[in-house]
Write a protein that holds these residues in place. Structure first.
Motif, PDB file in Angstrom:
ATOM      1  N   GLU A 110      36.966  45.885  62.648  1.00 33.49           N
ATOM      2  CA  GLU A 110      37.009  45.236  63.965  1.00 33.49           C
ATOM      3  C   GLU A 110      36.815  43.736  63.827  1.00 33.49           C
ATOM      4  O   GLU A 110      37.485  42.944  64.499  1.00 33.49           O
ATOM      5  CB  GLU A 110      35.920  45.818  64.872  1.00 33.49           C
ATOM      6  N   PHE A 111      35.893  43.336  62.953  1.00 32.18           N
ATOM      7  CA  PHE A 111      35.672  41.906  62.745  1.00 32.18           C
ATOM      8  C   PHE A 111      36.917  41.260  62.157  1.00 32.18           C
ATOM      9  O   PHE A 111      37.330  40.177  62.578  1.00 32.18           O
ATOM     10  CB  PHE A 111      34.483  41.672  61.807  1.00 32.18           C
ATOM     11  N   GLN A 112      37.524  41.924  61.203  1.00 33.09           N
ATOM     12  CA  GLN A 112      38.711  41.384  60.537  1.00 33.09           C
ATOM     13  C   GLN A 112      39.858  41.190  61.525  1.00 33.09           C
ATOM     14  O   GLN A 112      40.598  40.206  61.459  1.00 33.09           O
ATOM     15  CB  GLN A 112      39.129  42.317  59.409  1.00 33.09           C
ATOM     16  N   LEU A 113      39.988  42.099  62.476  1.00 36.59           N
ATOM     17  CA  LEU A 113      41.076  42.031  63.445  1.00 36.59           C
ATOM     18  C   LEU A 113      40.833  40.975  64.523  1.00 36.59           C
ATOM     19  O   LEU A 113      41.774  40.359  65.024  1.00 36.59           O
ATOM     20  CB  LEU A 113      41.281  43.399  64.102  1.00 36.59           C
ATOM     21  N   ASN A 114      39.552  40.761  64.893  1.00 38.26           N
ATOM     22  CA  ASN A 114      39.263  39.906  66.045  1.00 38.26           C
ATOM     23  C   ASN A 114      38.564  38.587  65.713  1.00 38.26           C
ATOM     24  O   ASN A 114      38.488  37.716  66.572  1.00 38.26           O
ATOM     25  CB  ASN A 114      38.414  40.681  67.063  1.00 38.26           C
ATOM     26  N   GLN A 115      38.024  38.451  64.504  1.00 39.32           N
ATOM     27  CA  GLN A 115      37.404  37.198  64.053  1.00 39.32           C
ATOM     28  C   GLN A 115      36.381  36.667  65.065  1.00 39.32           C
ATOM     29  O   GLN A 115      36.444  35.521  65.494  1.00 39.32           O
ATOM     30  CB  GLN A 115      38.475  36.148  63.804  1.00 39.32           C
ATOM     31  N   MET A 116      35.428  37.505  65.466  1.00 41.56           N
ATOM     32  CA  MET A 116      34.440  37.105  66.466  1.00 41.56           C
ATOM     33  C   MET A 116      33.263  36.372  65.821  1.00 41.56           C
ATOM     34  O   MET A 116      32.950  36.607  64.655  1.00 41.56           O
ATOM     35  CB  MET A 116      33.938  38.346  67.206  1.00 41.56           C
ATOM     36  N   PRO A 117      32.623  35.460  66.555  1.00 42.48           N
ATOM     37  CA  PRO A 117      31.507  34.711  65.965  1.00 42.48           C
ATOM     38  C   PRO A 117      30.318  35.598  65.628  1.00 42.48           C
ATOM     39  O   PRO A 117      29.998  36.536  66.365  1.00 42.48           O
ATOM     40  CB  PRO A 117      31.137  33.701  67.062  1.00 42.48           C
ATOM     41  N   VAL A 118      29.682  35.306  64.494  1.00 42.50           N
ATOM     42  CA  VAL A 118      28.457  36.007  64.090  1.00 42.50           C
ATOM     43  C   VAL A 118      27.351  34.968  63.937  1.00 42.50           C
ATOM     44  O   VAL A 118      27.602  33.770  63.839  1.00 42.50           O
ATOM     45  CB  VAL A 118      28.634  36.765  62.754  1.00 42.50           C
ATOM     46  N   GLN A 119      26.118  35.438  63.936  1.00 46.99           N
ATOM     47  CA  GLN A 119      24.991  34.546  63.727  1.00 46.99           C
ATOM     48  C   GLN A 119      24.931  34.170  62.248  1.00 46.99           C
ATOM     49  O   GLN A 119      24.923  35.039  61.382  1.00 46.99           O
ATOM     50  CB  GLN A 119      23.700  35.247  64.147  1.00 46.99           C
ATOM     51  N   SER A 120      24.884  32.880  61.968  1.00 47.84           N
ATOM     52  CA  SER A 120      24.865  32.421  60.579  1.00 47.84           C
ATOM     53  C   SER A 120      23.563  32.822  59.901  1.00 47.84           C
ATOM     54  O   SER A 120      22.507  32.882  60.530  1.00 47.84           O
ATOM     55  CB  SER A 120      25.001  30.900  60.512  1.00 47.84           C
ATOM     56  N   PHE A 121      23.660  33.090  58.607  1.00 45.73           N
ATOM     57  CA  PHE A 121      22.461  33.314  57.819  1.00 45.73           C
ATOM     58  C   PHE A 121      22.628  32.527  56.526  1.00 45.73           C
ATOM     59  O   PHE A 121      23.122  33.024  55.523  1.00 45.73           O
ATOM     60  CB  PHE A 121      22.231  34.794  57.537  1.00 45.73           C
ATOM     61  N   ALA A 122      22.268  31.249  56.597  1.00 43.73           N
ATOM     62  CA  ALA A 122      22.469  30.340  55.473  1.00 43.73           C
ATOM     63  C   ALA A 122      21.373  30.510  54.433  1.00 43.73           C
ATOM     64  O   ALA A 122      20.317  31.095  54.706  1.00 43.73           O
ATOM     65  CB  ALA A 122      22.482  28.897  55.972  1.00 43.73           C
ATOM     66  N   LYS A 123      21.633  29.979  53.243  1.00 41.82           N
ATOM     67  CA  LYS A 123      20.624  29.989  52.189  1.00 41.82           C
ATOM     68  C   LYS A 123      19.368  29.279  52.685  1.00 41.82           C
ATOM     69  O   LYS A 123      19.434  28.199  53.264  1.00 41.82           O
ATOM     70  CB  LYS A 123      21.162  29.284  50.939  1.00 41.82           C
ATOM     71  N   LEU A 124      18.217  29.895  52.450  1.00 41.72           N
ATOM     72  CA  LEU A 124      16.958  29.292  52.863  1.00 41.72           C
ATOM     73  C   LEU A 124      16.630  28.089  51.991  1.00 41.72           C
ATOM     74  O   LEU A 124      16.842  28.097  50.774  1.00 41.72           O
ATOM     75  CB  LEU A 124      15.818  30.304  52.750  1.00 41.72           C
ATOM     76  N   THR A 125      16.108  27.052  52.624  1.00 46.62           N
ATOM     77  CA  THR A 125      15.590  25.902  51.912  1.00 46.62           C
ATOM     78  C   THR A 125      14.175  25.670  52.419  1.00 46.62           C
ATOM     79  O   THR A 125      13.978  25.426  53.613  1.00 46.62           O
ATOM     80  CB  THR A 125      16.449  24.652  52.151  1.00 46.62           C
ATOM     81  N   ILE A 126      13.210  25.801  51.537  1.00 50.68           N
ATOM     82  CA  ILE A 126      11.813  25.692  51.949  1.00 50.68           C
ATOM     83  C   ILE A 126      11.408  24.232  52.051  1.00 50.68           C
ATOM     84  O   ILE A 126      11.522  23.463  51.099  1.00 50.68           O
ATOM     85  CB  ILE A 126      10.887  26.404  50.939  1.00 50.68           C
ATOM     86  N   HIS A 127      10.935  23.869  53.260  1.00 53.41           N
ATOM     87  CA  HIS A 127      10.431  22.522  53.537  1.00 53.41           C
ATOM     88  C   HIS A 127      11.406  21.435  53.143  1.00 53.41           C
ATOM     89  O   HIS A 127      11.132  20.590  52.302  1.00 53.41           O
ATOM     90  CB  HIS A 127       9.086  22.288  52.846  1.00 53.41           C
TER      91      HIS A 127
END
Length: 358
Positions: A99-116
């Protein structure tokens, strides 16, 4: 200790496509598996395995967007089968990989963590003007006078309005925090104002001046298009849900576009929305604190999961504050912003929680 945690994160990131071994990480760091696991959770508010799961799934959305075969993506990220990957993907995003592949809907980003990271680590790294100009080249009709832009918060509103970023269209801010305090089934009426004002410890007059009056164009003018500018964190998504529910309640008949973006990277993902189910979701989630029964954009689905978790007494933020309550409030605030970017709370929401626990 911060450098130590960052070393762990860097090692995990380099090995995301390999089978994860806590013993391997512990051997690299020179500490016991338990110590590594405990310290990672203490510093980041998330377990190592949960971090790896969310990072793999988020990175896999780019592969899906590039139309790679789902089975290949599953094996690349160390899933035992396409079915196992699809089950996990749907649990987190609320839709299947197909479903995601067909519709390309936005998802919540989960970027690499950077501490402080530094003071400017969470500031925009691309000008709004540049990104908006690219939008104009794709959809010029959204820059005309029959368009209303609803922006999440006064600061964003003032920048867009002062610079006329969206051309001849109108602009209004939504100055609320719908992710906290009680709300009502009818949106923006007198009972809503009473309830929300009481929750924010404000007079009804002050609340109306801050929240309702700035939305005047939404109530009194007719627009062919409404463009919603809301970030992908939980705070913004609950505000977005409220506006969408109001559009259904008021029987708005025009076209609605949602411009999703991450707060630290103003890269816009534009999606045209179809009204129809958002009011029922608003009632289920924000009024009754129940899981929604309708399918939603993945980014909103994820935000609702976070919102419902934040209603529990011992949620991840409460645990983190409790474990770090010895820190000065200013330092604890800084860490909360860094550790929980997907929640999106501001100072006032965090300070209220800190005051309860300290």
């Amino acid at each position: 200790m911060n450098d130590y945690i960052q070393l762990m994160i860097d090692w995990i990131e380099e090995n995301l496509t390999n089978e994860f071994s806590l013993e391997g990480l512990a051997g690299y760091m020179g500490y016991s598996p338990y110590y590594c696991s405990f310290k990672f959770h203490q510093a980041t508010g998330i377990s190592i395995r949960r971090y790896i799961l969310l990072r793999r799934l988020y990175l896999s959305t780019e592969d899906l967007a590039n139309n790679r075969k789902i089975i290949d993506i599953a094996f690349d990220y160390n899933y035992s089968s396409q079915e196992a990957y699809s089950r996990t993907f749907k649990t987190v995003f609320g839709i299947s990989p197909k479903e995601f592949q067909l519709n390309q809907m936005p998802v919540q980003s989960f970027a690499k963590l950077t501490i402080h990271h530094g003071e400017d680590g969470c500031r925009m790294n691309i000008s709004r003007e540049t990104e908006v100009e690219q939008l104009k080249n794709r959809k010029r009709e959204l820059f005309d006078h029959d368009v209303l832009n609803i922006l999440n918060g006064q600061v964003m509103y003032e920048e867009f309005k002062d610079k006329k970023l969206m051309g001849d269209s109108d602009y209004v801010p939504f100055n609320e925090a719908m992710c906290v305090n009680a709300t009502t089934t009818s949106i923006f009426d007198h009972v809503f104002i009473q309830t929300r004002a009481a929750g924010h410890n404000e007079s009804e007059e002050n609340y109306s001046d801050k929240v309702i009056k700035p939305l005047n164009n939404l109530f009194k003018k007719n627009y062919n298009y409404i463009v919603l500018w809301f970030g992908e964190d939980m705070f913004c998504q609950m505000n977005l849900l409220t506006i969408l529910a109001y559009l259904e309640q008021s029987q708005y008949k025009g076209r609605v576009f949602y411009n999703s973006f991450r707060e630290d990277e103003f890269k816009v993902n534009q999606t045209e929305l179809t009204l129809g189910n958002y009011y029922s979701v608003y009632e289920e989630v924000l009024v009754n604190h129940m899981k929604p029964t309708n399918k939603l954009l993945p980014v909103m689905y994820q935000a609702i999961e976070l919102f419902l978790e934040m209603q529990t007494e011992n949620n991840a933020v409460i645990k983190y504050i409790s474990k770090n309550k010895h820190l000065p409030t200013s330092e604890l605030l800084k860490r909360l912003f860094e550790v929980f970017p997907t929640i999106g709370y501001g100072d006032s929401q965090y300070l209220e929680l800190i005051d309860k626990i300290k």
